[in-house]
Scaffold this active site. Structure first.
Site, PDB file in Angstrom:
ATOM      1  N   LYS A  65      -4.943   4.054   7.379  1.00 37.55           N
ATOM      2  CA  LYS A  65      -5.559   2.777   7.000  1.00 37.55           C
ATOM      3  C   LYS A  65      -6.407   2.206   8.130  1.00 37.55           C
ATOM      4  O   LYS A  65      -7.402   1.532   7.869  1.00 37.55           O
ATOM      5  CB  LYS A  65      -4.495   1.777   6.543  1.00 37.55           C
ATOM      6  CG  LYS A  65      -3.767   2.267   5.299  1.00 37.55           C
ATOM      7  CD  LYS A  65      -3.415   1.212   4.299  1.00 37.55           C
ATOM      8  CE  LYS A  65      -3.086   1.921   2.989  1.00 37.55           C
ATOM      9  NZ  LYS A  65      -2.605   1.162   1.925  1.00 37.55           N
TER      10      LYS A  65
ATOM     11  N   LYS B   5      -3.333  11.285  -2.716  1.00 37.11           N
ATOM     12  CA  LYS B   5      -2.384  10.635  -3.628  1.00 37.11           C
ATOM     13  C   LYS B   5      -3.115   9.640  -4.534  1.00 37.11           C
ATOM     14  O   LYS B   5      -4.152   9.087  -4.159  1.00 37.11           O
ATOM     15  CB  LYS B   5      -1.238   9.974  -2.867  1.00 37.11           C
ATOM     16  CG  LYS B   5      -1.538   8.643  -2.251  1.00 37.11           C
ATOM     17  CD  LYS B   5      -0.256   7.925  -1.816  1.00 37.11           C
ATOM     18  CE  LYS B   5      -0.644   6.550  -1.289  1.00 37.11           C
ATOM     19  NZ  LYS B   5       0.210   5.467  -1.648  1.00 37.11           N
TER      20      LYS B   5
ATOM     21  N   LYS C  16      -4.304   2.759  -5.438  1.00 40.13           N
ATOM     22  CA  LYS C  16      -5.018   1.588  -5.954  1.00 40.13           C
ATOM     23  C   LYS C  16      -6.399   1.478  -5.343  1.00 40.13           C
ATOM     24  O   LYS C  16      -7.321   0.945  -5.946  1.00 40.13           O
ATOM     25  CB  LYS C  16      -4.266   0.304  -5.584  1.00 40.13           C
ATOM     26  CG  LYS C  16      -2.932   0.117  -6.224  1.00 40.13           C
ATOM     27  CD  LYS C  16      -2.250  -1.104  -5.595  1.00 40.13           C
ATOM     28  CE  LYS C  16      -0.753  -1.073  -5.775  1.00 40.13           C
ATOM     29  NZ  LYS C  16      -0.022  -1.691  -4.669  1.00 40.13           N
TER      30      LYS C  16
HETATM   31  N1  AQP Z   1       0.722   8.231  -5.804  1.00 35.71           N
HETATM   32  C1  AQP Z   1       1.965   7.810  -5.764  1.00 35.71           C
HETATM   33  N2  AQP Z   1       2.984   8.584  -6.223  1.00 35.71           N
HETATM   34  C2  AQP Z   1       4.268   8.143  -6.189  1.00 35.71           C
HETATM   35  N3  AQP Z   1       4.620   6.925  -5.715  1.00 35.71           N
HETATM   36  C3  AQP Z   1       3.640   6.119  -5.252  1.00 35.71           C
HETATM   37  N4  AQP Z   1       3.648   4.875  -4.724  1.00 35.71           N
HETATM   38  C4  AQP Z   1       2.384   4.503  -4.429  1.00 35.71           C
HETATM   39  N5  AQP Z   1       1.531   5.485  -4.730  1.00 35.71           N
HETATM   40  C5  AQP Z   1       2.275   6.515  -5.255  1.00 35.71           C
HETATM   41  C6  AQP Z   1       4.852   4.064  -4.545  1.00 35.71           C
HETATM   42  O1  AQP Z   1       4.664   2.818  -5.191  1.00 35.71           O
HETATM   43  C7  AQP Z   1       5.420   1.822  -4.499  1.00 35.71           C
HETATM   44  C8  AQP Z   1       4.576   0.598  -4.290  1.00 35.71           C
HETATM   45  O2  AQP Z   1       3.487   0.906  -3.470  1.00 35.71           O
HETATM   46  P1  AQP Z   1       2.783  -0.186  -2.585  1.00 35.71           P
HETATM   47  O3  AQP Z   1       2.710  -1.450  -3.297  1.00 35.71           O
HETATM   48  O4  AQP Z   1       3.361  -0.186  -1.228  1.00 35.71           O
HETATM   49  O5  AQP Z   1       1.351   0.303  -2.534  1.00 35.71           O
HETATM   50  P2  AQP Z   1       0.734   1.541  -1.873  1.00 35.71           P
HETATM   51  O6  AQP Z   1       1.662   2.631  -1.516  1.00 35.71           O
HETATM   52  O7  AQP Z   1      -0.122   1.027  -0.802  1.00 35.71           O
HETATM   53  O8  AQP Z   1      -0.028   1.927  -3.163  1.00 35.71           O
HETATM   54  P3  AQP Z   1      -1.381   2.560  -3.259  1.00 35.71           P
HETATM   55  O9  AQP Z   1      -1.730   2.561  -4.675  1.00 35.71           O
HETATM   56  O10 AQP Z   1      -1.410   3.858  -2.588  1.00 35.71           O
HETATM   57  O11 AQP Z   1      -2.309   1.522  -2.520  1.00 35.71           O
HETATM   58  P4  AQP Z   1      -3.385   1.807  -1.429  1.00 35.71           P
HETATM   59  O12 AQP Z   1      -4.548   2.278  -2.195  1.00 35.71           O
HETATM   60  O13 AQP Z   1      -3.571   0.471  -0.810  1.00 35.71           O
HETATM   61  O14 AQP Z   1      -2.852   2.840  -0.482  1.00 35.71           O
HETATM   62  C9  AQP Z   1       5.898   2.456  -3.203  1.00 35.71           C
HETATM   63  O15 AQP Z   1       7.275   2.796  -3.363  1.00 35.71           O
HETATM   64  C10 AQP Z   1       5.072   3.703  -3.089  1.00 35.71           C
HETATM   65  O16 AQP Z   1       5.762   4.726  -2.418  1.00 35.71           O
END
Ligand code: AQP
Length: 351
Positions: A111, A213, A216
């Site tokens: 990040k 992965k 969002k």
């Molecule tokens: N691709 C994924 N597969 C399985 N689990 C996932 N999680 C996120 N992406 C995947 C799980 O979702 C929970 C909440 O995640 P978060 O709110 O911490 O957001 P994040 O991991 O930052 O989600 P994103 O979508 O990947 O956002 P960005 O784009 O900002 O990086 C966690 O338990 C996470 O493991």
């Protein structure tokens, strides 16, 4: 009974990865555990946010929790910033954890990118706040996607260092519990929390690139299935998902080196609550022209009711706000009980 804690950031539309990797597990754990599920709004301040949208994003994640089947009466649902003890304990952990530990986190490296000097201090300290979220309830288990594994390991390191640094004071105050650390039995205040990761959907990958992965923040909406997508979008995204020209194999090892195929099989398995092996037993030898429509039908069948329920719940803003306020009060009492002891352990003058 196990005490389960987990959180989701209000940083955008929830996607299938968040659902299968995390929220679906939250729902399943309710029968066997006491659960605390949190919309981690303080964490989201480390991302680029439209602050005008933050309150509604927080409500939307709450609606997704409730629509998926989390019961806010039997368990606790709230947003992090209501319970200030999370931030208080995070500060104490900032003074326990080492900068080197934070610098090694792959999420921080990803990040922050190349210009680390300009990353916020909050982004670096993100895992310290996450450890506080979990340990302020002395939670024993945390269901998360595979991407959070390293942060959970760091949470254990912080707990262990705190227990070790303050072992005499913990023993003196009689507030420790016996726990196993490797072969040794020690007396500690914070538990060494276990992650709950695994199953066929622990890491759902982008539909456009099997090496990234599902996320969002991916600029391509075709890379993810949002929980709010309608049936047509879900079908279109699965139809357009990247694959290879081979038929599906009959055995798991036939998926080696085929990340996009493996991902779709994992998604099917996660939605149908069966193993990848069972999916291959059913679809082995079939082309994607057969498998993709079956996957799209299954995804629509499982996700459409959640999307409908999310819309219904979101319309009742007063109800969502009341859930968060009630959950915040109950969580606050638990968190304050822990913090009273923590303040005593570290010698802060209170009372
Ligand atoms: N691709 C994924 N597969 C399985 N689990 C996932 N999680 C996120 N992406 C995947 C799980 O979702 C929970 C909440 O995640 P978060 O709110 O911490 O957001 P994040 O991991 O930052 O989600 P994103 O979508 O990947 O956002 P960005 O784009 O900002 O990086 C966690 O338990 C996470 O493991």
């Amino acid at each position: 009974k196990p005490l389960v804690f987990s959180g989701v950031q209000p940083t955008g539309n929830l996607h299938l990865g968040n659902y299968l990797g995390a929220i679906k597990k939250f729902v399943a754990l309710q029968d066997t555990s006491d659960c605390i599920y949190c919309v981690v709004d303080l964490h989201s301040l480390t991302a680029q946010l439209v602050h005008e949208d933050l309150k509604d994003q927080t409500r939307a994640i709450t609606a997704a929790f409730l629509a998926s089947g989390i019961d806010p009466k039997k368990h606790i649902v709230f947003n992090q910033s209501r319970v200030m003890q999370h931030a208080e304990l995070a500060w104490i952990f900032n003074c326990v954890a080492r900068i080197g530990w934070m610098n090694r986190m792959t999420q921080f490296k990803d990040k922050a990118g190349k210009d680390r000097e300009n990353a916020s201090l909050g982004l670096l300290a993100y895992p310290s706040l996450m450890a506080a979220d979990i340990l302020v309830y002395r939670a024993t288990h945390v269901p998360v996607g595979d991407d959070q594994k390293q942060h959970l390991e760091l949470t254990r390191d912080i707990a262990q260092k705190f227990n070790n640094d303050f072992s005499d004071r913990i023993a003196g105050l009689g507030v420790g519990v016996e726990m196993k650390v490797g072969e040794e039995t020690v007396n500690g205040f914070f538990p060494l929390t276990e992650p709950i990761i695994g199953g066929p959907a622990a890491r759902i990958m982008s539909l456009r690139d099997g090496s990234k992965k599902m996320s969002k923040s991916d600029p391509s909406d075709l890379s993810r299935i949002n929980l709010t997508d309608d049936a047509d979008s879900i079908s279109k995204k699965i139809r357009k998902a990247k694959t290879d020209p081979e038929a599906l194999p009959g055995e798991l090892d036939g998926l080696a080196g085929r990340p996009e195929a493996e991902n779709l099989v994992g998604i099917y398995a996660g939605l149908a609550e069966i193993s990848k092996e069972a999916v291959l037993k059913e679809f082995g030898g079939q082309q994607f022209s057969v498998f993709k429509p079956a996957l799209a039908d299954l995804a629509v069948e499982k996700l459409a009711p959640i999307a409908g329920e999310m819309r219904r719940i979101s319309d009742d803003r007063a109800y969502v706000d009341a859930v968060l306020s009630d959950g915040g009060e109950r969580a606050g009492l638990l968190a304050e009980a822990t913090m009273k002891t923590v303040r005593d352990i570290i010698g802060l003058l209170q009372g």
